[in-house]
Write an enzyme that holds these catalytic residues in place. Structure first.
Site, PDB file in Angstrom:
ATOM      1  N   GLU A  30      28.380 -14.341 133.149  1.00 25.48           N
ATOM      2  CA  GLU A  30      28.510 -13.835 131.781  1.00 25.48           C
ATOM      3  C   GLU A  30      28.779 -14.962 130.796  1.00 25.48           C
ATOM      4  O   GLU A  30      28.142 -15.062 129.742  1.00 25.48           O
ATOM      5  CB  GLU A  30      29.642 -12.801 131.715  1.00 25.48           C
ATOM      6  CG  GLU A  30      29.821 -12.169 130.353  1.00 25.48           C
ATOM      7  CD  GLU A  30      28.589 -11.397 129.953  1.00 25.48           C
ATOM      8  OE1 GLU A  30      27.834 -11.912 129.092  1.00 25.48           O
ATOM      9  OE2 GLU A  30      28.365 -10.314 130.499  1.00 25.48           O
TER      10      GLU A  30
ATOM     11  N   ASP B 274      26.119 -16.180 127.818  1.00 24.82           N
ATOM     12  CA  ASP B 274      26.489 -16.080 126.401  1.00 24.82           C
ATOM     13  C   ASP B 274      26.341 -17.425 125.691  1.00 24.82           C
ATOM     14  O   ASP B 274      25.745 -17.511 124.612  1.00 24.82           O
ATOM     15  CB  ASP B 274      27.934 -15.589 126.269  1.00 24.82           C
ATOM     16  CG  ASP B 274      28.126 -14.166 126.762  1.00 24.82           C
ATOM     17  OD1 ASP B 274      27.117 -13.452 126.922  1.00 24.82           O
ATOM     18  OD2 ASP B 274      29.280 -13.776 127.004  1.00 24.82           O
TER      19      ASP B 274
ATOM     20  N   SER C 160      24.126  -7.890 127.533  1.00 29.29           N
ATOM     21  CA  SER C 160      24.948  -9.096 127.377  1.00 29.29           C
ATOM     22  C   SER C 160      24.159 -10.238 126.764  1.00 29.29           C
ATOM     23  O   SER C 160      24.738 -11.103 126.106  1.00 29.29           O
ATOM     24  CB  SER C 160      25.487  -9.559 128.735  1.00 29.29           C
ATOM     25  OG  SER C 160      26.631  -8.855 129.094  1.00 29.29           O
TER      26      SER C 160
ATOM     27  N   ASP D 277       9.904  -1.524 115.034  1.00 28.97           N
ATOM     28  CA  ASP D 277      10.407  -0.307 115.659  1.00 28.97           C
ATOM     29  C   ASP D 277       9.902  -0.197 117.096  1.00 28.97           C
ATOM     30  O   ASP D 277       8.734  -0.455 117.383  1.00 28.97           O
ATOM     31  CB  ASP D 277       9.935   0.900 114.843  1.00 28.97           C
ATOM     32  CG  ASP D 277      10.776   2.140 115.070  1.00 28.97           C
ATOM     33  OD1 ASP D 277      11.709   2.075 115.886  1.00 28.97           O
ATOM     34  OD2 ASP D 277      10.492   3.169 114.416  1.00 28.97           O
ATOM     35  N   ILE D 278      10.779   0.186 118.003  1.00 36.91           N
ATOM     36  CA  ILE D 278      10.419   0.437 119.397  1.00 36.91           C
ATOM     37  C   ILE D 278      10.363   1.950 119.574  1.00 36.91           C
ATOM     38  O   ILE D 278      11.358   2.646 119.342  1.00 36.91           O
ATOM     39  CB  ILE D 278      11.440  -0.184 120.366  1.00 36.91           C
ATOM     40  CG1 ILE D 278      11.604  -1.673 120.070  1.00 36.91           C
ATOM     41  CG2 ILE D 278      11.002   0.045 121.811  1.00 36.91           C
ATOM     42  CD1 ILE D 278      10.344  -2.498 120.176  1.00 36.91           C
TER      43      ILE D 278
ATOM     44  N   GLY E  16      11.818   5.307 113.703  1.00 38.40           N
ATOM     45  CA  GLY E  16      13.110   5.210 113.040  1.00 38.40           C
ATOM     46  C   GLY E  16      14.224   4.906 114.023  1.00 38.40           C
ATOM     47  O   GLY E  16      13.987   4.498 115.168  1.00 38.40           O
TER      48      GLY E  16
ATOM     49  N   ASP F 214      16.951   5.219 116.822  1.00 39.97           N
ATOM     50  CA  ASP F 214      17.152   6.041 118.005  1.00 39.97           C
ATOM     51  C   ASP F 214      18.279   5.437 118.831  1.00 39.97           C
ATOM     52  O   ASP F 214      18.682   4.279 118.638  1.00 39.97           O
ATOM     53  CB  ASP F 214      15.874   6.177 118.830  1.00 39.97           C
ATOM     54  CG  ASP F 214      15.282   4.845 119.269  1.00 39.97           C
ATOM     55  OD1 ASP F 214      15.925   4.148 120.076  1.00 39.97           O
ATOM     56  OD2 ASP F 214      14.190   4.490 118.796  1.00 39.97           O
TER      57      ASP F 214
END
Length: 517
Positions: A237, A241, A437, A480-481, A494, A496
């Site tokens: 992690e 990052d 992450s 947009d996906i 839009g 979601d």
């Protein structure tokens, strides 16, 4: 101290099914806790659109009253505990004492519990009851339950994908991120375990033909940077990052705050990072937990700390979870992940991204690899109402019986599927990681690029990001996906509850922010 007691509820977490109660905690055992005091005044929505405050201005307007601090000091001392630190600006008082004194201070009995891994922890045996002197002064008490609070939000690519994946620079190109390198900005990163070695960073950034960013480790509440001990856990992690944020904004300084994995450690790290000098441009958080696995007071305290960060000009990004709409809870009911569900945090969801040979995003869907591979978190909060900036976005009711409309998560998205994940280096090994992450530091780096281009921090950028959003269309600056699902929720035109407003269209997003008032 008065013997009159007033109930102080909302400070309990449930006992885990795989844990057992040992009995009362030894009365001589040392216990530390963080007390969260009330504000002298509450900020309104307009405060978050104003110029960032200095730490002193924040303390003067929204900090704790000096009289409240003194009353808390007196009550702690009278119970036989000691005040370790107290600050009016952060509204936090850290206390330490034997369990007997802590029991007396909070009107409870701490009990020892044995966790599934054999570790010992403690938690209150019932709600707290405060003295008349403390009643009304506190909004939360954290640290009396010292079980692990949060989990990482990254996923490791399977063997077939471990030699593929994309570099963060390829993903930046696919999202057409602005050309800035983030010079003059600072990224704060919150970690609840693990560590990094400079040798890993130097090797990684050299491979990308980038200069290693300046990375500083800061210990909180006794935690430190412990490198090379947990490559399959927290080290992964930490390095994910740092490496993603550093590749996206290589000229930005990074300050990594290492804290214990407890509710009080998490809060103290966020608070210390937000109140640093200079204030960070962004704060990236890749640890989280389902909302109902937090105490109500811990959620409130964390949300208030993130609100303080926004008032100081800091944009907080957080991973929305890697286990679909259930957020790794038993059963099929949907759960939102916290702190991504805080209305003062930019919640980051995940996609499956395909980049063609020209470096262009040729296809992108919701990340959902099924029960074995993970899926983006996202949903409707049970804890927070719909914030003003989301009211025009057409949020649905929470899925399931009796669902109500609340704060929607995530706000934004980016590549997270480990099968199309990020090339990283962890404890000397090159590998491919995914998970939301990776999206939190991706957006943290992007915010630094945007801030550098605009010449100012963005703070609570949500109002500007959501400007122009409707129930059927994402605003300028987003792609947009519209294909895929995370379980209970499906992508659509839009906003979601899988990918929020969508993934960044970097150049257009910069133009939209330039045009915003």
């Amino acid at each position: 101290m008065s013997e009159n007691r007033v109930p102080f509820t909302g400070n309990l977490r449930t006992l885990w099914a795989d844990a057992s109660v040992v009995g009362p905690l030894d009365t001589a055992a040392e216990v530390t806790a963080t007390l969260v005091l009330r504000r002298r005044a509450e900020p309104d929505d307009a405060a978050f659109d104003a110029a960032p405050l200095t730490v002193d201005e924040l303390a003067e307007r929204y900090g704790a009253q000096p009289d409240d601090l003194e009353a808390v000091r007196a009550a702690v001392t009278a119970a036989g505990a000691e005040v370790v630190a107290a600050d009016a600006g952060t509204r936090l008082v850290q206390v330490r004492g034997a369990a007997q004194a802590v029991n007396a201070l909070f009107g409870t009995e701490l009990r020892e519990v044995r966790l599934a891994d054999g570790a010992s922890a403690y938690q209150p045996n019932g709600e707290l009851a405060l003295s008349a002197e403390l009643g009304g002064l506190l909004v939360g008490v954290l640290g009396l339950d010292n079980r692990p609070q949060a989990a990482t939000r990254y996923a490791v690519a399977g063997a077939a994908a471990a030699t593929s994946g994309y570099t963060p620079l390829q993903i930046a190109q696919a999202y057409d991120l602005p050309p800035s390198d983030g010079a003059g900005q600072t990224i704060a990163i919150i970690e609840l375990g693990g560590g990094f070695a400079q040798s890993d960073l130097d090797a990684y950034f050299a491979e990308l033909k980038l200069t290693s960013p300046k990375v500083t480790a800061v210990g909180v509440d006794g935690a430190t940077n412990v490198a090379g001990k947990d490559p399959q856990g927290a080290d992964g992690e930490v390095l994910l990052d740092i490496e993603v944020a550093g590749a996206i904004a290589p000229a930005a300084a990074q300050v990594v705050y290492f804290a214990p994995n407890t509710d009080s450690g998490f809060l103290d790290a966020i608070t210390q990072a937000a109140h640093a000098t200079p204030a960070p441009t962004t704060m990236s958080i890749s640890w989280g937990q389902s909302e109902d696995q937090w105490s109500a007071s811990a959620r409130t305290a964390m949300d208030n700390a993130c609100a303080d960060a926004a008032l100081l000009g800091v944009t907080v990004t957080a991973a929305a979870g890697d286990n679909g709409s259930t957020d790794n809870q038993s059963g099929s009911a949907p759960h939102a992940d916290f702190p991504a569900s805080s209305p003062h945090v930019l919640g980051c969801g995940g996609t499956h991204l395909t980049i063609d040979s020209s470096g262009t995003a040729s296809a992108e869907t919701v990340w959902d690899d099924g029960g074995q591979g993970g899926a983006t978190g996202g949903g409707i909060s049970d804890a927070f109402p719909v914030p003003a900036y989301q009211k025009q976005a057409g949020l649905p009711k929470r899925a399931g019986a009796g669902g109500k409309v609340g704060r929607g998560v995530p706000d934004v998205a980016g590549d997270a599927d480990p099968q199309t994940g990020y090339k990283v280096r962890v404890d000397g090994t090159d590998t491919v990681f995914g998970g939301t992450s990776a999206v939190a530091p991706l957006w943290a780096g992007l915010i630094c690029r945007l801030a550098a281009e605009l010449g100012k921090p963005l703070g609570l950028v949500h109002t500007k990001l959501y400007a122009g959003a409707t129930a059927t269309a994402s605003p300028p600056g987003f792609r947009d996906i519209t294909e895929g699902s995370n379980g209970a929720y499906s992508a659509d035109a839009g906003w979601d509850a899988c990918t929020g407003l969508g993934v960044p269209d970097g150049a257009k997003l910069l133009a939209a922010l330039r045009a915003a008032k």
